[in-house]
Design a protein around this motif. Structure first.
Motif, PDB file in Angstrom:
ATOM      1  N   GLY A   1       0.752  -1.179  -0.052  1.00  0.00           N
ATOM      2  CA  GLY A   1      -0.017  -0.020  -0.004  1.00  0.00           C
ATOM      3  C   GLY A   1       0.766   1.033  -0.002  1.00  0.00           C
ATOM      4  O   GLY A   1       2.117   1.124   0.236  1.00  0.00           O
ATOM      5  N   ALA A   2       0.141   2.219  -0.145  1.00  0.00           N
ATOM      6  CA  ALA A   2       0.837   3.779  -0.395  1.00  0.00           C
ATOM      7  C   ALA A   2       0.783   4.661   0.902  1.00  0.00           C
ATOM      8  O   ALA A   2       1.336   5.665   0.896  1.00  0.00           O
ATOM      9  CB  ALA A   2       0.612   4.390  -1.562  1.00  0.00           C
ATOM     10  N   ASP A   3       0.068   4.039   1.675  1.00  0.00           N
ATOM     11  CA  ASP A   3      -0.578   5.002   2.976  1.00  0.00           C
ATOM     12  C   ASP A   3       0.680   5.485   3.624  1.00  0.00           C
ATOM     13  O   ASP A   3       0.972   6.940   3.906  1.00  0.00           O
ATOM     14  CB  ASP A   3      -1.190   4.276   3.915  1.00  0.00           C
ATOM     15  N   VAL A   4       1.796   4.663   4.021  1.00  0.00           N
ATOM     16  CA  VAL A   4       3.088   5.462   4.646  1.00  0.00           C
ATOM     17  C   VAL A   4       3.938   6.281   3.662  1.00  0.00           C
ATOM     18  O   VAL A   4       4.358   7.203   4.188  1.00  0.00           O
ATOM     19  CB  VAL A   4       3.859   4.106   5.164  1.00  0.00           C
ATOM     20  N   ALA A   5       3.897   5.829   2.565  1.00  0.00           N
ATOM     21  CA  ALA A   5       4.710   6.512   1.628  1.00  0.00           C
ATOM     22  C   ALA A   5       4.174   7.916   1.691  1.00  0.00           C
ATOM     23  O   ALA A   5       4.877   9.083   1.312  1.00  0.00           O
ATOM     24  CB  ALA A   5       4.934   6.091   0.267  1.00  0.00           C
ATOM     25  N   THR A   6       2.878   8.158   1.325  1.00  0.00           N
ATOM     26  CA  THR A   6       2.082   9.350   1.554  1.00  0.00           C
ATOM     27  C   THR A   6       2.195  10.222   2.521  1.00  0.00           C
ATOM     28  O   THR A   6       2.679  11.468   2.647  1.00  0.00           O
ATOM     29  CB  THR A   6       0.507   9.179   1.250  1.00  0.00           C
TER      30      THR A   6
END
Length: 308
Positions: free
Chosen positions: A87-92
């Motif tokens: 997922g992209a949550d942490v990168a965002t």
């Protein structure tokens, strides 16, 4: 399996929020500044290019590329690549908060002790990521990928065009090209086998399966990352940090996620970037296109900073 997609600035996809997210993270762009250097005014330009890979998930890479003029008159260039996984949550979250946390670190002033300020800010940010995701789970809002997501980070702060402060966790990478054309890696690849003893001392283990890369606890292909709460006892978010003076002997810096480095050496990357004769945007596009041509199937993010 998703097809390879490239999205230029100004192009749109249908799908509401999905379109906005895609526009934010798959694009091409450039910027420039007249940074204050000891030898006078120096021109610094940057360019970036991102492409979604041929993997069965959406784009998980994020980036930062901008200049800020601070209240005290200093100018900083802020450049980063965040390669999310599960997922992209942490990168965002890192894209939106990490640089502010570094520059505003309360316990160690960035201007007097940048290395310690960055370490504290990385740790503080990771704690916030883990707390945020735990709260989601406790409230019953956690859904699969959100519970186990994480991200690499490679961050570069260019101070007044004359000093680079580089930090990273994971396997996204920053590489410098000097004026003789030689490549020098500024970041450290945090690979499981490289830190096997530390992982095992925390109770973790490394798996090596034929046809796959070594993984921590048979899951994560790196030994340091933000997030990854289920593995946090065995991995670290402690960054490697270096400070580099960049004078007339430095030409450019390439930051990229491992989608590029899996198929290209450091020297090959700076050679490709150098062929665009100081056009940072074209250099970033060239690098990503070459990585795709060589068969990279991963998401690829690339930022090129040219020091003129």
């Amino acid at each position: 399996m998703a097809s390879l997609q490239q999205l230029k600035v100004g192009e749109e996809e249908s799908g509401g929020d999905q379109a906005a997210q895609a526009q934010a993270v798959r694009e091409t762009g450039r910027g420039k500044s007249q940074a204050r250097a000891s030898s006078g005014r120096r021109k610094v330009t940057y360019g970036f290019h991102l492409v979604q890979g041929r993997m069965p998930h959406g784009m998980e890479d994020r980036h930062v590329a901008e200049f800020r003029l601070l209240d005290d008159g200093n100018e900083v260039g802020l450049f980063a690549v965040f390669d999310g996984h599960s997922g992209a949550d942490v990168a965002t979250y890192l894209r939106e908060h990490l640089f502010d946390n570094i520059l505003n670190e309360p316990d160690f002033d960035f201007w007097t002790d940048p290395m310690e300020a960055i370490r504290r800010a990385y740790h503080r940010t990771d704690r916030k990521v883990l707390k945020m995701k735990k709260a989601d789970d406790d409230e019953g809002k956690g859904k699969g990928r959100r519970r186990r997501g994480g991200s690499t980070a490679v961050t570069v702060i260019l101070i007044n065009g004359e000093k680079l402060v580089v930090a990273n966790v994971g396997d996204s990478r920053a590489v410098l090209r000097d004026n003789g054309g030689a490549a020098r890696q500024l970041s450290v690849d945090h690979e499981p086998l490289r830190e096997q003893s530390a992982i095992e001392s925390r109770g973790g283990f490394i798996t090596e399966i034929h046809g796959d890369v070594p993984r921590v606890d048979a899951q994560l292909a790196m030994s340091r990352a933000f997030g990854d709460r289920s593995l946090k006892e065995h991995i670290s978010s402690d960054p490697d940090v270096c400070i580099e003076d960049v004078g007339d002997g430095s030409e450019l810096v390439v930051l990229a996620s491992d989608g590029l480095w899996k198929v290209m050496s450091n020297q090959e990357a700076v050679d490709e970037a150098g062929r665009e004769n100081g056009d940072a945007r074209k250099a970033a596009v060239r690098l990503v296109d070459e990585a795709v041509r060589r068969g990279s199937k991963d998401d690829i993010s690339c930022v090129v900073v040219c020091l003129h």
